[in-house]
Structure formats: structure tokens, C-alpha cells
Design an enzyme around this catalytic site. Sequence first.
Site, mmCIF file in Angstrom:
data_model
loop_
_atom_site.group_PDB
_atom_site.id
_atom_site.type_symbol
_atom_site.label_atom_id
_atom_site.label_comp_id
_atom_site.label_asym_id
_atom_site.label_seq_id
_atom_site.Cartn_x
_atom_site.Cartn_y
_atom_site.Cartn_z
ATOM 1 N N VAL A 1 45.164 35.739 47.246
ATOM 2 C CA VAL A 1 44.188 35.452 48.306
ATOM 3 C C VAL A 1 44.592 34.205 49.103
ATOM 4 O O VAL A 1 44.543 34.204 50.342
ATOM 5 C CB VAL A 1 42.765 35.285 47.713
ATOM 6 C CG1 VAL A 1 41.749 35.076 48.828
ATOM 7 C CG2 VAL A 1 42.377 36.496 46.869
ATOM 8 N N LYS B 1 49.499 25.934 40.490
ATOM 9 C CA LYS B 1 49.788 25.644 39.081
ATOM 10 C C LYS B 1 51.258 25.310 38.885
ATOM 11 O O LYS B 1 51.612 24.484 38.053
ATOM 12 C CB LYS B 1 49.386 26.851 38.228
ATOM 13 C CG LYS B 1 49.175 26.513 36.779
ATOM 14 C CD LYS B 1 48.426 27.634 36.099
ATOM 15 C CE LYS B 1 47.975 27.175 34.728
ATOM 16 N NZ LYS B 1 47.218 28.212 34.051
ATOM 17 N N LYS C 1 33.965 35.530 42.016
ATOM 18 C CA LYS C 1 32.739 36.240 41.587
ATOM 19 C C LYS C 1 32.337 35.853 40.173
ATOM 20 O O LYS C 1 31.149 35.805 39.844
ATOM 21 C CB LYS C 1 32.933 37.761 41.674
ATOM 22 C CG LYS C 1 34.046 38.300 40.761
ATOM 23 C CD LYS C 1 35.117 39.029 41.502
ATOM 24 C CE LYS C 1 36.354 39.163 40.641
ATOM 25 N NZ LYS C 1 37.394 39.985 41.208
ATOM 26 N N ILE D 1 34.528 43.482 52.778
ATOM 27 C CA ILE D 1 33.309 44.012 53.417
ATOM 28 C C ILE D 1 32.313 42.860 53.590
ATOM 29 O O ILE D 1 31.986 42.188 52.620
ATOM 30 C CB ILE D 1 32.639 45.110 52.549
ATOM 31 C CG1 ILE D 1 33.642 46.207 52.175
ATOM 32 C CG2 ILE D 1 31.424 45.688 53.261
ATOM 33 C CD1 ILE D 1 33.075 47.264 51.219
ATOM 34 N N ASP E 1 33.330 43.286 35.636
ATOM 35 C CA ASP E 1 33.607 42.818 37.004
ATOM 36 C C ASP E 1 32.517 43.345 37.962
ATOM 37 O O ASP E 1 31.977 42.586 38.774
ATOM 38 C CB ASP E 1 35.005 43.303 37.436
ATOM 39 C CG ASP E 1 35.339 42.895 38.855
ATOM 40 O OD1 ASP E 1 35.625 41.705 39.074
ATOM 41 O OD2 ASP E 1 35.284 43.755 39.758
ATOM 42 N N LYS F 1 29.436 41.292 40.145
ATOM 43 C CA LYS F 1 29.191 41.477 41.577
ATOM 44 C C LYS F 1 27.758 41.958 41.823
ATOM 45 O O LYS F 1 27.105 41.542 42.780
ATOM 46 C CB LYS F 1 30.214 42.456 42.153
ATOM 47 C CG LYS F 1 31.638 41.876 42.133
ATOM 48 C CD LYS F 1 32.689 42.949 42.361
ATOM 49 C CE LYS F 1 34.086 42.364 42.410
ATOM 50 N NZ LYS F 1 35.138 43.410 42.310
HETATM 51 N N1 LIG Z 1 43.084 39.395 44.481
HETATM 52 C C1 LIG Z 1 42.035 39.944 45.071
HETATM 53 O O1 LIG Z 1 42.153 40.983 45.722
HETATM 54 C C2 LIG Z 1 40.695 39.318 44.961
HETATM 55 C C3 LIG Z 1 40.514 38.113 44.314
HETATM 56 N N2 LIG Z 1 39.294 37.533 44.275
HETATM 57 C C4 LIG Z 1 39.113 36.255 43.606
HETATM 58 O O2 LIG Z 1 39.903 35.270 44.270
HETATM 59 C C5 LIG Z 1 40.376 34.318 43.337
HETATM 60 C C6 LIG Z 1 41.891 34.246 43.405
HETATM 61 O O3 LIG Z 1 42.436 35.490 43.099
HETATM 62 P P1 LIG Z 1 43.995 35.793 43.290
HETATM 63 O O4 LIG Z 1 44.484 35.187 44.538
HETATM 64 O O5 LIG Z 1 44.128 37.262 43.088
HETATM 65 O O6 LIG Z 1 44.615 35.026 42.044
HETATM 66 P P2 LIG Z 1 46.149 34.666 41.770
HETATM 67 O O7 LIG Z 1 46.311 34.654 40.304
HETATM 68 O O8 LIG Z 1 47.036 35.514 42.588
HETATM 69 O O9 LIG Z 1 46.278 33.176 42.329
HETATM 70 C C7 LIG Z 1 45.718 32.063 41.704
HETATM 71 C C8 LIG Z 1 46.293 30.830 42.360
HETATM 72 O O10 LIG Z 1 45.667 29.692 41.811
HETATM 73 C C9 LIG Z 1 46.646 28.778 41.306
HETATM 74 N N3 LIG Z 1 46.080 28.177 40.108
HETATM 75 C C10 LIG Z 1 45.571 28.806 39.019
HETATM 76 N N4 LIG Z 1 45.135 27.924 38.119
HETATM 77 C C11 LIG Z 1 45.344 26.702 38.657
HETATM 78 C C12 LIG Z 1 45.120 25.360 38.214
HETATM 79 N N5 LIG Z 1 44.546 25.121 37.031
HETATM 80 N N6 LIG Z 1 45.477 24.350 39.020
HETATM 81 C C13 LIG Z 1 46.043 24.566 40.226
HETATM 82 N N7 LIG Z 1 46.286 25.816 40.697
HETATM 83 C C14 LIG Z 1 45.944 26.852 39.919
HETATM 84 C C15 LIG Z 1 47.876 29.604 41.007
HETATM 85 O O11 LIG Z 1 49.014 28.792 41.107
HETATM 86 P P3 LIG Z 1 50.531 29.352 41.023
HETATM 87 O O12 LIG Z 1 50.698 30.198 42.235
HETATM 88 O O13 LIG Z 1 51.364 28.150 41.076
HETATM 89 O O14 LIG Z 1 50.613 30.116 39.737
HETATM 90 C C16 LIG Z 1 47.785 30.646 42.137
HETATM 91 O O15 LIG Z 1 48.373 30.162 43.300
HETATM 92 C C17 LIG Z 1 39.812 34.752 41.979
HETATM 93 O O16 LIG Z 1 38.612 34.075 41.748
HETATM 94 C C18 LIG Z 1 39.571 36.234 42.179
HETATM 95 O O17 LIG Z 1 38.584 36.735 41.313
HETATM 96 C C19 LIG Z 1 38.202 38.095 44.901
HETATM 97 C C20 LIG Z 1 38.322 39.275 45.566
HETATM 98 C C21 LIG Z 1 39.566 40.010 45.591
HETATM 99 N N1 LIG Z 2 39.593 43.889 39.926
HETATM 100 C C1 LIG Z 2 38.779 43.949 41.100
HETATM 101 C C2 LIG Z 2 39.405 43.119 42.194
HETATM 102 C C3 LIG Z 2 38.420 42.667 43.166
HETATM 103 O O1 LIG Z 2 37.427 42.008 42.901
HETATM 104 C C4 LIG Z 2 38.669 45.404 41.571
HETATM 105 O O2 LIG Z 2 39.350 46.259 40.998
HETATM 106 O O3 LIG Z 2 37.853 45.676 42.435
HETATM 107 NA NA NA Z 3 32.414 40.725 50.878
#
Ligand SMILES: NC(=O)C1=CN([C@@H]2O[C@H](COP(=O)(O)OP(=O)(O)OC[C@H]3O[C@@H](n4cnc5c(N)ncnc54)[C@H](OP(=O)(O)O)[C@@H]3O)[C@@H](O)[C@H]2O)C=CC1
Ligand SMILES: N[C@@H](CC=O)C(=O)O
Ligand code: NA
Length: 428
Positions: A14, A45, A105, A136, A201, A205
Site C-alpha cells: 500500500v 523495517k 482494519k 471502495i 478479516d 471489517k
Molecule cells: N495489501 C492490501 O491490499 C491491503 C492492505 N491493507 C492494510 O494496509 C496495511 C499495509 O498492508 P501492506 O502494504 O499489504 O503490507 P506490507 O507487508 O506489504 O508492508 C508493510 C510495510 O511496513 C513496513 N513495516 C512493517 N513493520 C514495521 C516496523 N515495525 N517498523 C517500520 N516499518 C515497518 C515494512 O517494511 P519493509 O518494506 O522494510 O519490510 C513494509 O514496508 C495493513 O494494515 C493492511 O491490513 C488494507 C487494505 C488492503
Molecule cells: N486479505 C484481505 C485483503 C484486504 O483487506 C482480502 O482478501 O480481502
Molecule cells: Na474503502
Amino acid sequence: MKLVKIGLLGLGTVGTGVVRIVEGHQEDLSSQVGSPIVIERIAVKHMEKYRSVSVDQSKLTEDPWEVIRDPEIDVIVEVMGGIEQTKTYILEALDRGKHIVTANKDLMALHGAEILAKAQEKQCDVFYEASVAGGIPIIRTLIEGFSSDRIMKIMGIVNGTTNYILTKMSQEGASFEDVLAEAQALGYAEADPTSDVEGLDAARKMAILGTLGFRTNVELQDVSVKGISQVTKEDISYAKRLGYEMKLLGIAERQDDEVSISVQPTMVRTGHPIAAVNGVFNAVYVYGEAVGETMFYGAGAGEMPTATSVVADLVAIIKNLKLGVNGLKAIVPYKPKKLKTDEQISYKNFILLHVDDKAGVLAQITQVFAQHDVSLESVVQQPNDQNPDAEIIIVTHHASKANMDKVLNHFEGLEVIRRIKSVYRVEG
Ligand SMILES: NC(=O)C1=CN([C@@H]2O[C@H](COP(=O)(O)OP(=O)(O)OC[C@H]3O[C@@H](n4cnc5c(N)ncnc54)[C@H](OP(=O)(O)O)[C@@H]3O)[C@@H](O)[C@H]2O)C=CC1
Ligand SMILES: N[C@@H](CC=O)C(=O)O
Ligand code: NA
């Protein structure tokens, strides 16, 4: 207006989308808010990890506190996930007067009430459009679009992974295990796919949607949850034969001021708009007392759809900064919570029984329904090629959950019933 500076926590799926949209749409964005949008610092991270967007290395840090405590930063965009530690970051950011956008979420379902109360106290915005049905705009719709109405029912396909699995099982007769592996490879499943498959999950939501829809604090433990791991290809084919699609449906309902919220595999009548939502797509159906039926459809996850919602929240916060109205539009649930009892929760049921194939069995079974005041819509008996039992397929009229539980308990002790093969809620 002073330049608004953004601190990004997370540069994964994201976060990367957020950077792409802020850069790619900068002209449109800045013309809407009256100043450039600048991502000042980014917490990750692993500093050394390859990134598919180019970012100035000097903006990166492995310490989220550096971003939270940076006095230059006005808005924190939290897209790193996690619950307890992330809550600490967000509460401290609010204490420092920073506004928040989050896609989290898990965090909002568990600690949303506390975070929103703190935001109100500090006159800060906390926006979380991406947390439910990623791309959405359903949260904004519930808060603003339906502010004039009384929402009676919300039904959501809010988990893409399980919808993908059920669609593939339905359309291709694929097995559960094979399709789950595909969904993981596509990047939709959570790191631990159990929370997708077992409905957690979706339950998180639905707790968020229920809270917004009913203006009462729906907590995760208020949501009754059943996942799709027990759904078989046979169940899906029965559903189709009877004119239903199998969906993992979140259902939040209100009658007077009493509410119920659940997530369960549900047989939805073909022809209901939500029955046609296939693959990884999400949809949220909302029934308002005044507006009637509405439905919102789109991508529930993925880099760019989710980032679209995150950046839209960012734009809303910067517009509020311009107007000096941050924190004034927070929806902090105000209605006392009244959950429906099992006697008040009522819906139609599909039941598949394996029974002894002999005289009088059907009479015994229908007698149990009558005894517990459950009326039947249809009963079909057919031989089963695979074994000597007969199959009885029953669809009930609306029945209370309490009475249905009594029927099923009674069946457990009935000798002619070999097996209660499946029980599903029926909608539409
Ligand atoms: N993916 C999706 O389609 C959706 C995701 N979400 C929500 O969005 C959020 C992010 O999801 P997503 O992007 O998929 O997750 P990712 O695992 O792809 O990314 C997480 C990011 O956070 C960084 N990170 C994790 N822990 C730490 C920490 N302790 N300190 C600093 N940085 C940290 C990671 O660093 P590094 O890159 O260095 O490992 C990475 O860049 C979640 O809450 C998820 O539930 C909501 C809707 C849809
Ligand atoms: N794991 C979730 C990702 C979005 O929240 C899904 O499958 O919808
Ligand atoms: Na939404």
C-alpha cells in the site's frame, strides 16, 4: 497555505501505491488542496530492501518514532500494519496534534473507539477509508452519503481471498486447497490466511461497518463468525441447483435499536445483486429506511486501489486543514449498544441431512421442525448414489436462531439422522 508534510509508516504494497499516486497525480492533488503534497519521511523495517518506487534514501528510517516525533510532520499515513505497537504510535502522534490516515482494519476494529475518542479530544482527523473494502469509498458513503438516512442492513463481501476461492470452486469445481494457494500467490491473502479463511478479516471489517452504520460501538466480540473452511464442492453445487450462490457474507442488521452482526458462508439467491460479485472483488450492499437498496462494488485490496483510498483521505485532511475544521467531523459512536438475542435473530436456513432411507423418516424430521416452531419452505428427498442413505434438503422460512439451534440439537439425538451434512444461512 503552509506546506503540509506527510510522514509515511510503511512502504510495502500500500505504501508503494501511495508514493506512486502522490507523485503521479501531484498536479491534480495540489490543485485540489492548494499546495504540493510532500512525503517528508518514511519508516520501513528493512532499509536495504529493494523498492519498486524510487525514494530519496535520506527520507528512510527504521525507527517509526523518528517520524512520529518529527515536529515538521503534520499528517501520519500508517500503512505498516500491526496492532498494539501501532496503536501506541498513533496515540502518541495524536497527542502531538498530528492527523492520521490508516488502512489498518485490525487496529480500527479492535481499538477504533479509543483512537477516535483521542482524535476528538485533540481536534485531529483520523480517516481509515482503505481499512474496509480497500478501493471502495464505503466509509465515506456511510458517514456522509447516508447521514440523512437510517441504515437497517449492511451486507458485505468484504474479503477478496474467500470470494476468489468460492468463485473458483463454484465456476470451475476446483478444490478449496488448490484455490487458496492461488489466492496467496496473487497477494490477496493475509500473511496468515487463516484470518481470511476463518472469517476474522471479514469480521473486523464488519465491526467497522456496523459501528459506522448503526452509530454504536460494535466490537469484534459482538460479531458471530464462521469461515469457509467447511464449505465443500457438493454444498456449492446444491446451492446452484436450488438457485443460490455461496458467498462469505458479512451481515449487519438492525431492528428498532437492536443490532446483530455476523459473518458466515451464506446461500444468496441468484438475482440478488451481491450474488453476482465474483473473484477477488468486494461489494457492500446497504439498505436504508429512506433510500432503499444501494450497492457499492470494486477492488477490495491491491496496491493502487487501496492507495487511492489512502490518498483521498489525505486530501480530505489537507482540505480540512485549509478550512480549520479538523477533528470536527469525527464519528464517535454515541448510541448505547443493544445486541439482538438469539430469539430476535431470524433468517432462512438450508439444511442437508443424510438419513435412513425408510418409511416414516421424513415425518419424524418435519415433526421436529413443527415442535420448535420452524416453518418449512421446501423439502426434497433424493437417493444418494454414493451410499445407502437418502439425502433430505430442507429450506426453512424465517426462523429464530434460538429455535433453529433447538432443531439441530434435537437432530443430534434422532436415530434416523445419520449426519447433519450442512447448514447455511439463506439470503435474498
Ligand atoms: N495489501 C492490501 O491490499 C491491503 C492492505 N491493507 C492494510 O494496509 C496495511 C499495509 O498492508 P501492506 O502494504 O499489504 O503490507 P506490507 O507487508 O506489504 O508492508 C508493510 C510495510 O511496513 C513496513 N513495516 C512493517 N513493520 C514495521 C516496523 N515495525 N517498523 C517500520 N516499518 C515497518 C515494512 O517494511 P519493509 O518494506 O522494510 O519490510 C513494509 O514496508 C495493513 O494494515 C493492511 O491490513 C488494507 C487494505 C488492503
Ligand atoms: N486479505 C484481505 C485483503 C484486504 O483487506 C482480502 O482478501 O480481502
Ligand atoms: Na474503502
